[in-house]
Design a protein around this motif. Structure first.
Motif, PDB file in Angstrom:
ATOM      1  N   ALA A  39       0.843  -1.200   0.000  1.00 57.42           N
ATOM      2  CA  ALA A  39       0.000   0.000   0.000  1.00 57.42           C
ATOM      3  C   ALA A  39       0.876   1.247   0.000  1.00 57.42           C
ATOM      4  N   PRO A  40       0.338   2.380  -0.468  1.00 58.40           N
ATOM      5  CA  PRO A  40       1.100   3.636  -0.415  1.00 58.40           C
ATOM      6  C   PRO A  40       1.517   3.942   1.033  1.00 58.40           C
ATOM      7  N   LEU A  41       2.650   4.589   1.164  1.00 55.56           N
ATOM      8  CA  LEU A  41       3.233   4.820   2.478  1.00 55.56           C
ATOM      9  C   LEU A  41       3.576   6.294   2.621  1.00 55.56           C
ATOM     10  N   THR A  42       3.092   6.904   3.703  1.00 52.49           N
ATOM     11  CA  THR A  42       3.429   8.297   3.998  1.00 52.49           C
ATOM     12  C   THR A  42       4.286   8.320   5.262  1.00 52.49           C
ATOM     13  N   LEU A  43       5.503   8.791   5.119  1.00 56.65           N
ATOM     14  CA  LEU A  43       6.454   8.810   6.229  1.00 56.65           C
ATOM     15  C   LEU A  43       6.853  10.237   6.568  1.00 56.65           C
ATOM     16  N   SER A  44       6.950  10.529   7.837  1.00 55.78           N
ATOM     17  CA  SER A  44       7.527  11.802   8.273  1.00 55.78           C
ATOM     18  C   SER A  44       9.045  11.676   8.238  1.00 55.78           C
ATOM     19  N   VAL A  45       9.709  12.800   7.979  1.00 57.28           N
ATOM     20  CA  VAL A  45      11.172  12.825   7.893  1.00 57.28           C
ATOM     21  C   VAL A  45      11.680  13.960   8.780  1.00 57.28           C
ATOM     22  N   TYR A  46      12.661  13.672   9.620  1.00 58.30           N
ATOM     23  CA  TYR A  46      13.259  14.707  10.464  1.00 58.30           C
ATOM     24  C   TYR A  46      14.627  14.244  10.932  1.00 58.30           C
ATOM     25  N   ALA A  47      15.392  15.145  11.530  1.00 56.80           N
ATOM     26  CA  ALA A  47      16.719  14.847  12.069  1.00 56.80           C
ATOM     27  C   ALA A  47      16.699  15.025  13.584  1.00 56.80           C
ATOM     28  N   ALA A  48      17.625  14.348  14.274  1.00 56.20           N
ATOM     29  CA  ALA A  48      17.680  14.429  15.734  1.00 56.20           C
ATOM     30  C   ALA A  48      19.113  14.241  16.204  1.00 56.20           C
ATOM     31  N   ASP A  49      19.413  14.810  17.371  1.00 50.66           N
ATOM     32  CA  ASP A  49      20.717  14.611  18.005  1.00 50.66           C
ATOM     33  C   ASP A  49      20.832  13.184  18.522  1.00 50.66           C
ATOM     34  N   GLY A  50      22.055  12.705  18.584  1.00 45.86           N
ATOM     35  CA  GLY A  50      22.324  11.380  19.106  1.00 45.86           C
ATOM     36  C   GLY A  50      22.904  11.426  20.511  1.00 45.86           C
ATOM     37  N   PHE A  51      22.791  10.305  21.206  1.00 47.92           N
ATOM     38  CA  PHE A  51      23.394  10.171  22.534  1.00 47.92           C
ATOM     39  C   PHE A  51      23.656   8.695  22.792  1.00 47.92           C
ATOM     40  N   THR A  52      24.525   8.415  23.763  1.00 50.54           N
ATOM     41  CA  THR A  52      24.868   7.043  24.117  1.00 50.54           C
ATOM     42  C   THR A  52      23.998   6.600  25.285  1.00 50.54           C
ATOM     43  N   THR A  53      23.319   5.479  25.120  1.00 51.53           N
ATOM     44  CA  THR A  53      22.435   4.970  26.176  1.00 51.53           C
ATOM     45  C   THR A  53      23.250   4.269  27.262  1.00 51.53           C
ATOM     46  N   ASP A  54      22.563   3.903  28.345  1.00 54.70           N
ATOM     47  CA  ASP A  54      23.221   3.162  29.427  1.00 54.70           C
ATOM     48  C   ASP A  54      23.687   1.793  28.971  1.00 54.70           C
ATOM     49  N   ALA A  55      23.122   1.295  27.880  1.00 56.76           N
ATOM     50  CA  ALA A  55      23.543   0.012  27.329  1.00 56.76           C
ATOM     51  C   ALA A  55      24.718   0.161  26.370  1.00 56.76           C
ATOM     52  N   GLY A  56      25.184   1.407  26.170  1.00 52.55           N
ATOM     53  CA  GLY A  56      26.327   1.631  25.301  1.00 52.55           C
ATOM     54  C   GLY A  56      25.984   1.702  23.828  1.00 52.55           C
ATOM     55  N   GLN A  57      24.707   1.921  23.499  1.00 54.08           N
ATOM     56  CA  GLN A  57      24.269   2.008  22.109  1.00 54.08           C
ATOM     57  C   GLN A  57      23.909   3.447  21.743  1.00 54.08           C
ATOM     58  N   LEU A  58      24.023   3.751  20.458  1.00 51.30           N
ATOM     59  CA  LEU A  58      23.606   5.063  19.975  1.00 51.30           C
ATOM     60  C   LEU A  58      22.089   5.111  19.901  1.00 51.30           C
ATOM     61  N   ASP A  59      21.492   6.172  20.416  1.00 48.11           N
ATOM     62  CA  ASP A  59      20.060   6.397  20.289  1.00 48.11           C
ATOM     63  C   ASP A  59      19.875   7.839  19.830  1.00 48.11           C
ATOM     64  N   LEU A  60      18.677   8.150  19.376  1.00 46.75           N
ATOM     65  CA  LEU A  60      18.360   9.496  18.907  1.00 46.75           C
ATOM     66  C   LEU A  60      17.210  10.071  19.712  1.00 46.75           C
ATOM     67  N   LEU A  61      17.241  11.380  19.899  1.00 52.11           N
ATOM     68  CA  LEU A  61      16.165  12.038  20.627  1.00 52.11           C
ATOM     69  C   LEU A  61      14.842  11.879  19.898  1.00 52.11           C
ATOM     70  N   THR A  62      13.757  11.873  20.675  1.00 54.34           N
ATOM     71  CA  THR A  62      12.439  11.832  20.059  1.00 54.34           C
ATOM     72  C   THR A  62      12.142  13.160  19.385  1.00 54.34           C
ATOM     73  N   ARG A  63      11.148  13.124  18.534  1.00 53.18           N
ATOM     74  CA  ARG A  63      10.845  14.323  17.744  1.00 53.18           C
ATOM     75  C   ARG A  63      10.382  15.485  18.611  1.00 53.18           C
ATOM     76  N   ASP A  64       9.756  15.172  19.752  1.00 54.90           N
ATOM     77  CA  ASP A  64       9.264  16.238  20.618  1.00 54.90           C
ATOM     78  C   ASP A  64      10.316  16.697  21.628  1.00 54.90           C
TER      79      ASP A  64
END
Length: 359
Positions: free
Chosen positions: A84-109
């Protein structure tokens, strides 16, 4: 190579939106099977990858060197693998290192202040027909007053769906990492902070016990750094030294980030005073992926390693000796007091003379 893609999932219950993200998967850039990364759930599936252009083909992620005030343009390719057709939002976010040592990105809000604020997609959403792909251009504009050093973030596509069974909205996010180095003086540096050592000895005062060393690795420079760690524990004058085995390396830390470290060291003798030394060798990775070790950072802290059973026995022995001494001293004082009283009575009797006789 496959793009370094991260998949995230966010839920919304009623009107309350959660801001915590759960990192679901990270696709490595090397040694991964061919094919783009996929976010799939039911009838929804899409992929993202880097565009092939002057920056390269089949890149694992986006990586740029930009001077303050400079800008670069690039693109992400999104493919609809669903029916089916797909509508996706697109945005950028800052990254940070989680307590598990993985890269995560801030939420849109959540407000971004670096990569998430400097990267602007040409459109805030994209519509893709089934089996088709769309290219999403974006521009990275570095402010004139940007501080030199490393920044990490990502560009994301997201789809919000209603989960009727749970009564919540689910945000599924698929993105590609952006590593940005702003031109200027690079000052890579790690610090070891809050180093402590504690000791847990066995019941047998002549056996060895375990030491626990805790500290923080703090990126106090302006470059993203990983590192190699080593920990040793020794007694007075460096005697009875024991080296910790297999100390795990910290994840790559962004400037300003800290990583908590706990290292157990076994077979430590109760040497009364312990010296714990932590050594971290920073590792700097350049744009080509080669790693350079920097000058090691070393910190030492001291702690007690008392054989508590022996200490308790000594305390009991000292208490017995002190008690015996006080008991003898009291007895001597009592005997002296009785003797003094007897002498005093005799003297008084002598001074009074013989008692008169009555007829």
């Amino acid at each position: 190579m496959q793009p370094s893609v991260t998949r995230w999932k966010t839920t919304t219950a009623a009107r309350l939106r959660t801001t915590a993200l759960s990192l679901l998967a990270v696709v490595a850039a090397v040694g991964v099977g061919a094919g783009p990364a996929v976010a799939a759930d039911g009838n929804v599936a899409w992929t993202v990858r880097t565009a092939s252009n002057g920056y390269g083909e089949a890149r694992s992620s986006y990586s740029y060197n930009v001077n303050p005030g400079g800008a670069v343009e690039d693109a992400m390719v999104v493919a609809n693998r669903g029916p089916a057709p797909l509508t996706l939002s697109v945005y950028a976010a800052d990254g940070f290192t989680t307590d598990a040592g993985q890269l995560d990105l801030l939420t849109r809000d959540t407000k971004s202040i670096a990569v998430g604020a400097w990267v602007k997609p040409n459109a805030g959403s994209v519509v893709i027909q089934p089996g088709k792909t769309a290219q999403v251009p974006f521009k990275v504009s570095v402010p004139e007053n940007a501080t030199p050093g490393d920044y990490v973030g990502g560009i994301l596509t997201t789809l919000t769906q209603a989960d009727q069974a749970e009564g919540i909205n689910v945000d599924r996010r698929l993105g590609i990492r952006i590593k940005l180095r702003v031109g200027g003086e690079l000052r890579p540096n790690l610090a070891i902070e809050n180093l402590h050592v504690t000791y847990a000895g066995p019941t047998n005062p002549f056996s060895k016990g375990d030491a626990t060393i805790t500290y923080q690795v703090h990126n106090v420079g302006n470059a993203a750094l990983s590192g190699k760690q080593a920990v040793t524990v020794s007694g007075p004058f460096g005697l009875l030294r024991v080296r910790a085995e297999d100390v795990a390396a910290p994840p790559e830390l962004l400037p300003g980030e800290s990583w908590n470290v706990t290292v157990p060291v076994h077979g430590v003798a109760p040497a009364i005073s312990l010296a714990a030394t932590a050594t971290v060798t920073p590792l700097l990775t350049d744009a080509s992926g080669s790693t350079t070790p920097l000058k090691p950072v070393q910190v030492t802290a001291h702690g007690w390693a008392l054989p508590w059973t022996l200490v308790l026995a000594l305390v009991v022995l000292i208490a017995v000796l002190v008690g015996a001494y006080l008991y003898r001293r009291r007895n001597r004082a009592q005997r002296k007091a009785r003797e003094d009283a007897r002498v005093r009575d005799a003297v008084e009797q002598a001074l009074r003379g013989p008692e008169p006789q009555t007829s």
